[in-house]
Design a protein around this motif. Structure first.
Motif, PDB file in Angstrom:
ATOM      1  N   GLN A  49       4.061   2.222   8.293  1.00  0.00           N
ATOM      2  CA  GLN A  49       4.395   3.643   8.328  1.00  0.00           C
ATOM      3  C   GLN A  49       3.460   4.333   9.316  1.00  0.00           C
ATOM      4  O   GLN A  49       2.346   3.858   9.545  1.00  0.00           O
ATOM      5  N   LEU A  50       3.902   5.444   9.875  1.00  0.00           N
ATOM      6  CA  LEU A  50       3.101   6.219  10.818  1.00  0.00           C
ATOM      7  C   LEU A  50       2.790   7.578  10.210  1.00  0.00           C
ATOM      8  O   LEU A  50       3.680   8.242   9.682  1.00  0.00           O
ATOM      9  N   TYR A  51       1.513   7.969  10.291  1.00  0.00           N
ATOM     10  CA  TYR A  51       1.045   9.235   9.731  1.00  0.00           C
ATOM     11  C   TYR A  51       0.327  10.041  10.808  1.00  0.00           C
ATOM     12  O   TYR A  51      -0.453   9.492  11.583  1.00  0.00           O
ATOM     13  N   ALA A  52       0.564  11.346  10.833  1.00  0.00           N
ATOM     14  CA  ALA A  52      -0.101  12.236  11.788  1.00  0.00           C
ATOM     15  C   ALA A  52      -1.413  12.738  11.202  1.00  0.00           C
ATOM     16  O   ALA A  52      -1.578  12.818   9.977  1.00  0.00           O
ATOM     17  N   ASP A  53      -2.323  13.110  12.085  1.00  0.00           N
ATOM     18  CA  ASP A  53      -3.612  13.629  11.629  1.00  0.00           C
ATOM     19  C   ASP A  53      -3.460  15.024  11.030  1.00  0.00           C
ATOM     20  O   ASP A  53      -2.446  15.693  11.222  1.00  0.00           O
ATOM     21  N   THR A  54      -4.487  15.439  10.316  1.00  0.00           N
ATOM     22  CA  THR A  54      -4.540  16.789   9.725  1.00  0.00           C
ATOM     23  C   THR A  54      -5.730  17.559  10.278  1.00  0.00           C
ATOM     24  O   THR A  54      -6.187  18.510   9.654  1.00  0.00           O
ATOM     25  N   ILE A  55      -6.242  17.141  11.423  1.00  0.00           N
ATOM     26  CA  ILE A  55      -7.434  17.753  12.007  1.00  0.00           C
ATOM     27  C   ILE A  55      -7.071  18.452  13.311  1.00  0.00           C
ATOM     28  O   ILE A  55      -6.039  18.161  13.918  1.00  0.00           O
TER      29      ILE A  55
END
Length: 148
Positions: A49-55
């Motif tokens: 799975q691919l997840y985007a950053d939250t920063i």
């Protein structure tokens, strides 16, 4: 016979400079130190799975969304995983060039395998990186532009 020889050449050529990675987690992306707003674009590949950053700024331990991006985004990103140059594993935990020294940015790559973390930083000026990794860094840049 000719088909067999051509097939063998293609297989050997495709495996010479690349190493298939069966990693627990891969983080890749870019950041800029001298910018306003969202200055980091990082992605994490984990459990296919691919997840985007939250920063918005680069940190030593960036956070990532708990919600996976669509499968089409993962499909774009997984091409990077299959093309990590073997050269990098021979030069683990290295910084190439002088990333962000002249506000040209940094490309980041982390691979976590069997509780071992390997980290690389690449100069945003692709030609300042070793020739062995330039095509990979260019591919990373292209994938990042598509994921924006």
């Amino acid at each position: 016979m000719k088909f067999l020889i051509v097939s063998l050449i293609v297989i050997l050529a495709s495996t010479c400079n690349k190493k298939e990675v069966d990693a627990d987690k891969i983080v890749f992306g870019s950041s800029h130190g001298f910018c306003m707003g969202d200055c980091a674009q990082l992605y994490k590949i984990e459990n296919q799975q691919l997840y985007a950053d939250t920063i918005s700024r680069m940190t030593d331990d960036p956070g990532f969304s708990n919600t996976a991006l669509p499968a089409k985004n993962y499909d774009m990103a997984k091409s990077l995983v299959k093309n990590i140059p073997a050269y990098l594993y021979d030069h683990a935990n290295q910084t190439f060039g002088c990333p962000d020294c002249a506000d040209q940015g940094v490309y980041h790559l982390q691979v976590m395998k069997d509780n071992k973390l390997m980290t690389w930083k690449f100069d945003g000026n692709i030609s300042a990186n070793p020739p062995e990794v330039r095509a990979f860094v260019t591919s990373m840049r292209d994938v990042l532009q598509k994921l924006k």
